[in-house]
Write a protein that holds these residues in place. Structure first.
Motif, PDB file in Angstrom:
ATOM      1  N   UNK A 142       0.814  -1.207   0.000  1.00 31.86           N
ATOM      2  CA  UNK A 142       0.000   0.000   0.000  1.00 31.86           C
ATOM      3  C   UNK A 142       0.856   1.270   0.000  1.00 31.86           C
ATOM      4  N   UNK A 143       0.276   2.342  -0.512  1.00 32.77           N
ATOM      5  CA  UNK A 143       0.889   3.661  -0.470  1.00 32.77           C
ATOM      6  C   UNK A 143      -0.191   4.697  -0.261  1.00 32.77           C
ATOM      7  N   UNK A 144       0.116   5.789   0.416  1.00 29.37           N
ATOM      8  CA  UNK A 144      -0.869   6.841   0.698  1.00 29.37           C
ATOM      9  C   UNK A 144      -0.495   8.111  -0.054  1.00 29.37           C
ATOM     10  N   UNK A 145      -1.531   8.827  -0.545  1.00 31.80           N
ATOM     11  CA  UNK A 145      -1.242  10.071  -1.260  1.00 31.80           C
ATOM     12  C   UNK A 145      -2.073  11.231  -0.732  1.00 31.80           C
ATOM     13  N   UNK A 146      -1.524  12.422  -0.921  1.00 28.83           N
ATOM     14  CA  UNK A 146      -2.161  13.676  -0.536  1.00 28.83           C
ATOM     15  C   UNK A 146      -2.487  14.467  -1.789  1.00 28.83           C
ATOM     16  N   UNK A 147      -3.735  14.952  -1.877  1.00 23.58           N
ATOM     17  CA  UNK A 147      -4.126  15.802  -3.008  1.00 23.58           C
ATOM     18  C   UNK A 147      -3.816  17.251  -2.655  1.00 23.58           C
ATOM     19  N   UNK A 186       4.818   1.713   0.565  1.00 21.74           N
ATOM     20  CA  UNK A 186       5.407   2.602  -0.438  1.00 21.74           C
ATOM     21  C   UNK A 186       5.664   3.978   0.178  1.00 21.74           C
ATOM     22  N   UNK A 187       6.575   4.758  -0.382  1.00 21.95           N
ATOM     23  CA  UNK A 187       6.813   6.118   0.114  1.00 21.95           C
ATOM     24  C   UNK A 187       5.560   6.975  -0.018  1.00 21.95           C
ATOM     25  N   UNK A 188       5.457   8.038   0.786  1.00 23.98           N
ATOM     26  CA  UNK A 188       4.309   8.951   0.665  1.00 23.98           C
ATOM     27  C   UNK A 188       4.295   9.624  -0.698  1.00 23.98           C
ATOM     28  N   UNK A 189       3.094  10.006  -1.140  1.00 22.31           N
ATOM     29  CA  UNK A 189       2.922  10.569  -2.481  1.00 22.31           C
ATOM     30  C   UNK A 189       2.250  11.937  -2.399  1.00 22.31           C
ATOM     31  N   UNK A 199      13.774  -4.080  -7.824  1.00 26.77           N
ATOM     32  CA  UNK A 199      13.663  -2.618  -7.842  1.00 26.77           C
ATOM     33  C   UNK A 199      12.495  -2.159  -6.973  1.00 26.77           C
ATOM     34  N   UNK A 200      11.405  -2.902  -7.032  1.00 27.36           N
ATOM     35  CA  UNK A 200      10.221  -2.560  -6.263  1.00 27.36           C
ATOM     36  C   UNK A 200      10.512  -2.660  -4.768  1.00 27.36           C
ATOM     37  N   UNK A 201      11.184  -3.709  -4.359  1.00 28.32           N
ATOM     38  CA  UNK A 201      11.534  -3.894  -2.951  1.00 28.32           C
ATOM     39  C   UNK A 201      12.444  -2.765  -2.462  1.00 28.32           C
ATOM     40  N   UNK A 202      13.342  -2.329  -3.318  1.00 28.33           N
ATOM     41  CA  UNK A 202      14.262  -1.263  -2.946  1.00 28.33           C
ATOM     42  C   UNK A 202      13.544   0.052  -2.684  1.00 28.33           C
ATOM     43  N   UNK A 203      12.384   0.244  -3.303  1.00 27.54           N
ATOM     44  CA  UNK A 203      11.643   1.481  -3.164  1.00 27.54           C
ATOM     45  C   UNK A 203      10.862   1.543  -1.838  1.00 27.54           C
ATOM     46  N   UNK A 204      10.554   0.394  -1.263  1.00 28.46           N
ATOM     47  CA  UNK A 204       9.694   0.337  -0.084  1.00 28.46           C
ATOM     48  C   UNK A 204      10.409   0.813   1.171  1.00 28.46           C
ATOM     49  N   UNK A 205       9.598   1.203   2.154  1.00 38.47           N
ATOM     50  CA  UNK A 205      10.116   1.647   3.434  1.00 38.47           C
ATOM     51  C   UNK A 205      10.722   0.468   4.197  1.00 38.47           C
ATOM     52  N   UNK A 206      11.906   0.650   4.749  1.00 37.63           N
ATOM     53  CA  UNK A 206      12.576  -0.410   5.497  1.00 37.63           C
ATOM     54  C   UNK A 206      11.918  -0.613   6.849  1.00 37.63           C
TER      55      UNK A 206
END
Length: 255
Positions: free
Chosen positions: A114-119, A144-147, A248-255
């Motif tokens: 999951x990832x969260x985003x702000x409009x 996922x990182x914040x968006x 690559x996808x795993x590298x992007x995720x929060x540790x």
């Protein structure tokens, strides 16, 4: 009688140069065509999906109403399944998406990344908008990182837009300790953000045409359709792909 000098063919060098140019452009064209994603129609999803990517996802908000995340996770058609979901969390200074809390919990319970985003509302203070997001979203390892979703100016100047975007991104990065992702479309990025935010991962919207996003910089996610169907979701939903493999996808995720 003096021997006539052998005359060179007129324009020989020019002809060779033209042939070389045609060869180079021809090779470039075929490389471009080969690098274009092939689209395959999946009736169950209701859309054509680019087959050159292995990690597929969706993005949702309150407009998708109450989602059955177990059904989303279980849906798999041939080689395509939903591997991640971006979920709307907040908007402006104080708004929270009505379905965020449930979507945030149930998507993780179902085993979907999951990832969260702000409009983003450009006329509002960027740092205060970031605080709204921070109050609402608790990120965990594997998320996922914040968006930041920024796609409209609401009439403010480009200078003010960039200043408030920067304030939001820096506040969020300081809090979570990870660089946020920027979501926008190709034209908006090129007109307002290019050159100032190229260091941030990009989630780019580009649909209706069957090619990769027409943007010169690298990108992490591509939103290519807004009319997909997924089990467990009423109505249409946006579809995305990740530009890379599972490592690559795993590298992007929060540790």
């Amino acid at each position: 009688m003096a021997k006539k000098k052998k005359q060179k063919l007129p324009g020989a060098k020019s002809l060779i140069a033209v042939l070389i140019i045609l060869l180079v452009f021809g090779m470039g064209y075929w490389w471009y065509k080969l690098s274009e994603p092939d689209f395959v129609r999946y009736d169950a999803f209701g859309i054509e999906i680019p087959s050159n990517f292995s990690i597929h996802g969706i993005d949702v908000s309150k407009y998708q109403q109450r989602i059955n995340w177990g059904a989303v996770k279980e849906m798999e058609v041939e080689d395509v399944k939903i591997g991640f979901a971006f979920i709307k969390a907040t908007e402006g200074l104080g708004r929270v998406d009505a379905h965020f809390a449930r979507n945030w919990e149930k998507s993780r319970d179902a085993g979907i990344t999951r990832g969260a985003y702000h409009f983003f509302l450009a006329p509002k203070n960027g740092a205060l908008q970031a605080e709204n997001f921070i109050r609402t979203v608790e990120l965990m390892p594997g998320d996922l990182p914040p968006v930041l979703d920024v796609e409209q100016t609401y009439g403010v100047s480009a200078e003010k837009l960039r200043a408030e975007v920067k304030a939001f991104l820096e506040t969020v990065e300081t809090h979570y300790g990870i660089r946020p992702i920027i979501y926008t479309n190709v034209d908006f990025y090129n007109k307002y953000l290019k050159g100032d935010f190229d260091q941030y991962p990009l989630w780019v919207a580009h649909y209706l045409q069957k090619d990769r996003p027409r943007i010169t910089r690298n990108w992490a996610f591509w939103q290519y359709s807004e009319t997909g169907n997924v089990n467990g979701i009423r109505g249409k939903v946006d579809f995305n792909v990740f530009n890379g493999d599972s490592s690559d996808f795993e590298d992007l995720l929060i540790d």
